[in-house]
Design a protein around this motif. Structure first.
Motif, PDB file in Angstrom:
ATOM      1  N   ALA A  50       1.590  -3.357   7.488  1.00 44.30           N
ATOM      2  CA  ALA A  50       0.337  -2.929   6.867  1.00 44.30           C
ATOM      3  C   ALA A  50      -0.651  -4.093   6.830  1.00 44.30           C
ATOM      4  N   THR A  51      -1.942  -3.751   6.910  1.00 43.74           N
ATOM      5  CA  THR A  51      -2.996  -4.764   6.883  1.00 43.74           C
ATOM      6  C   THR A  51      -4.042  -4.388   5.848  1.00 43.74           C
ATOM      7  N   LEU A  52      -4.479  -5.391   5.096  1.00 45.68           N
ATOM      8  CA  LEU A  52      -5.591  -5.247   4.166  1.00 45.68           C
ATOM      9  C   LEU A  52      -6.822  -5.846   4.838  1.00 45.68           C
ATOM     10  N   TYR A  53      -7.801  -5.003   5.112  1.00 44.41           N
ATOM     11  CA  TYR A  53      -9.070  -5.425   5.704  1.00 44.41           C
ATOM     12  C   TYR A  53     -10.024  -5.693   4.555  1.00 44.41           C
ATOM     13  N   THR A 107      -3.161 -10.102  -3.123  1.00 44.89           N
ATOM     14  CA  THR A 107      -2.713  -8.713  -3.178  1.00 44.89           C
ATOM     15  C   THR A 107      -1.946  -8.362  -1.913  1.00 44.89           C
ATOM     16  N   ALA A 108      -2.499  -8.738  -0.763  1.00 49.17           N
ATOM     17  CA  ALA A 108      -1.816  -8.468   0.503  1.00 49.17           C
ATOM     18  C   ALA A 108      -0.487  -9.226   0.577  1.00 49.17           C
ATOM     19  N   ILE A 109      -0.519 -10.497   0.279  1.00 48.16           N
ATOM     20  CA  ILE A 109       0.694 -11.328   0.365  1.00 48.16           C
ATOM     21  C   ILE A 109       1.784 -10.779  -0.546  1.00 48.16           C
ATOM     22  N   LEU A 151      -0.448  -0.594   0.337  1.00 47.07           N
ATOM     23  CA  LEU A 151       0.151  -1.559   1.265  1.00 47.07           C
ATOM     24  C   LEU A 151       1.678  -1.532   1.203  1.00 47.07           C
ATOM     25  N   ILE A 152       2.215  -1.434   0.005  1.00 49.23           N
ATOM     26  CA  ILE A 152       3.674  -1.377  -0.153  1.00 49.23           C
ATOM     27  C   ILE A 152       4.245  -0.157   0.561  1.00 49.23           C
ATOM     28  N   GLN A 153       3.465   0.917   0.637  1.00 44.23           N
ATOM     29  CA  GLN A 153       3.898   2.121   1.355  1.00 44.23           C
ATOM     30  C   GLN A 153       3.723   1.982   2.865  1.00 44.23           C
ATOM     31  N   GLY A 154       3.218   0.837   3.313  1.00 41.56           N
ATOM     32  CA  GLY A 154       3.020   0.612   4.735  1.00 41.56           C
ATOM     33  C   GLY A 154       1.697   1.133   5.260  1.00 41.56           C
ATOM     34  N   LEU A 155       0.766   1.466   4.341  1.00 39.81           N
ATOM     35  CA  LEU A 155      -0.532   1.999   4.737  1.00 39.81           C
ATOM     36  C   LEU A 155      -1.567   0.885   4.830  1.00 39.81           C
ATOM     37  N   ASN A 156      -2.387   0.925   5.849  1.00 39.67           N
ATOM     38  CA  ASN A 156      -3.509  -0.004   5.947  1.00 39.67           C
ATOM     39  C   ASN A 156      -4.539   0.340   4.885  1.00 39.67           C
TER      40      ASN A 156
END
Length: 174
Positions: free
Chosen positions: A10-13, A96-98, A72-77
């Motif tokens: 997952a990626t946080l933009y 948050t992403a890390i 993100l924990i669910q694997g969603l971008n």
């Protein structure tokens, strides 16, 4: 006791930029393109004002970080849309992403043509019900700290949203 498995895919933009630069337009277009969750801090903050009748400082950002983490924990971008103008909020988005086992990409949207930027600020209509948009004077006076880490920069001056999102997609390689 079970072990929680975090997705590293997952990626946080993380979007940033002054009001009227084109940030929300591009963040929305990117989230549609990726099928990503879209979190707009303006929407969260206005909801808190409307529902709870409270003055807002950082609560909208704090809620956005928690919602981003859940996704993100669910694997969603996730596409995070906020001015993100100071070091502290930028670190919080990255953390948050890390903490969620995800990657992050910082994206800064700007409009280098002051006349065009002013026209955008003064002529736009908010899609968020009840949101009072900033004036050009308040945009110019806003604190906006320079980045000290790696970012993808998009200057929307003289560009259509379609051309700007195409540039961003090419830079992201998605």
């Amino acid at each position: 006791m079970g072990v929680r498995c975090k997705s590293s895919m997952a990626t946080l933009y993380i979007f940033s930029g002054l009001p009227g630069a084109g940030k929300s337009t591009l963040a929305t277009l990117l989230s549609k393109r990726l099928g990503a969750s879209y979190l707009r801090v303006d929407t969260i903050e206005q909801s808190l004002k409307d529902i709870c009748d409270i003055a807002i400082y950082s609560e909208g950002y704090q809620i956005a970080y928690r919602l981003a983490s859940d996704n993100l924990i669910q694997g969603l971008n996730v596409v995070g849309d906020s001015c993100n103008s100071v070091y502290e909020s930028r670190v919080e988005w990255e953390q948050t992403a890390i903490n969620s086992g995800a990657k992050f990409i910082n994206i800064e949207i700007s409009c280098s043509n002051k006349i065009e930027h002013k026209i955008r600020v003064e002529s736009r209509v908010s899609p968020v019900t009840g949101l009072v948009l900033p004036t050009w004077e308040s945009v110019e006076a806003r604190e906006y700290q320079p980045w000290d880490s790696e970012i993808i920069s998009i200057d929307t001056a003289g560009e259509t949203p379609e051309r700007s999102i195409q540039k961003l997609i090419e830079m992201l390689n998605v």
